[in-house]
Scaffold this motif. Structure first.
Motif, PDB file in Angstrom:
ATOM      1  N   LEU A  23       1.308 -85.376 -23.505  1.00 59.95           N
ATOM      2  CA  LEU A  23      -0.013 -85.520 -22.888  1.00 59.95           C
ATOM      3  C   LEU A  23       0.040 -86.065 -21.460  1.00 59.95           C
ATOM      4  O   LEU A  23      -0.943 -85.971 -20.723  1.00 59.95           O
ATOM      5  CB  LEU A  23      -0.892 -86.445 -23.734  1.00 59.95           C
ATOM      6  N   LYS A  26      -1.891 -84.830 -18.027  1.00 58.09           N
ATOM      7  CA  LYS A  26      -2.985 -83.914 -18.367  1.00 58.09           C
ATOM      8  C   LYS A  26      -4.341 -84.601 -18.274  1.00 58.09           C
ATOM      9  O   LYS A  26      -4.430 -85.820 -18.237  1.00 58.09           O
ATOM     10  CB  LYS A  26      -2.783 -83.357 -19.777  1.00 58.09           C
ATOM     11  N   GLU A  27      -5.376 -83.788 -18.230  1.00 62.78           N
ATOM     12  CA  GLU A  27      -6.743 -84.297 -18.198  1.00 62.78           C
ATOM     13  C   GLU A  27      -7.576 -83.521 -19.212  1.00 62.78           C
ATOM     14  O   GLU A  27      -7.423 -82.314 -19.351  1.00 62.78           O
ATOM     15  CB  GLU A  27      -7.337 -84.133 -16.803  1.00 62.78           C
ATOM     16  N   THR A  36      -8.139 -88.964 -18.310  1.00 67.42           N
ATOM     17  CA  THR A  36      -7.056 -88.617 -17.397  1.00 67.42           C
ATOM     18  C   THR A  36      -5.827 -89.428 -17.768  1.00 67.42           C
ATOM     19  O   THR A  36      -5.856 -90.659 -17.753  1.00 67.42           O
ATOM     20  CB  THR A  36      -7.452 -88.921 -15.936  1.00 67.42           C
TER      21      THR A  36
END
Length: 98
Positions: A23, A26-27, A36
Motif C-alpha cells: 500500500l 498509494k492513495e 494517502t
C-alpha cells in the motif's frame, strides 16, 4: 506478516506508523475521506508485525493501514472494530496513548 514501520520521535511524542508494504505510495478516495499512504509518514524499514506491535506501549499515536494489519490489531484488542475507517476497501485505524 511483514510490514513497513516508521517511528517518528518529536518532542515528547512518539508516532508509530505501520502499513502493509503493497500500500505504500498509494492513495485511496471515497466521498468521505482521502487516505494517502506516503513515504514521508509511512516509509521506513520492513519488519515483522510482531515487532511493530511491541512498540505500541511507548507510542503516543499509532497509525495502522491495511486490512491484515488492522484486523490483527482488532484481534489483539488494540483497536475496536467500530473505530476503523475504510476507504475504497482499505482499512485505517489510529490508537492514541495520551
Amino acid at each position: 506478516m511483514q510490514v513497513v514501520l516508521n517511528v517518528i520521535r518529536a518532542d515528547s511524542n512518539v508516532l508509530v506508523n505501520v502499513c502493509q508494504k503493497d500500500l505504500l505510495g498509494k492513495e485511496f478516495r471515497d466521498e468521505r475521506a482521502i487516505l494517502t499512504i506516503n513515504h514521508e509518514f509511512y516509509g521506513g524499514e520492513e519488519v515483522d508485525l510482531e515487532y511493530a506491535f511491541s512498540l505500541f506501549d511507548e507510542a503516543t499515536v499509532v497509525s495502522l493501514v491495511g486490512n491484515g494489519v488492522v484486523d490483527e490489531a482488532i484481534r489483539r484488542g488494540y483497536v475496536h472494530k467500530n473505530g476503523v475507517l475504510e476507504v475504497q476497501g482499505v482499512k485505517f485505524a489510529q490508537i492514541y496513548n495520551l
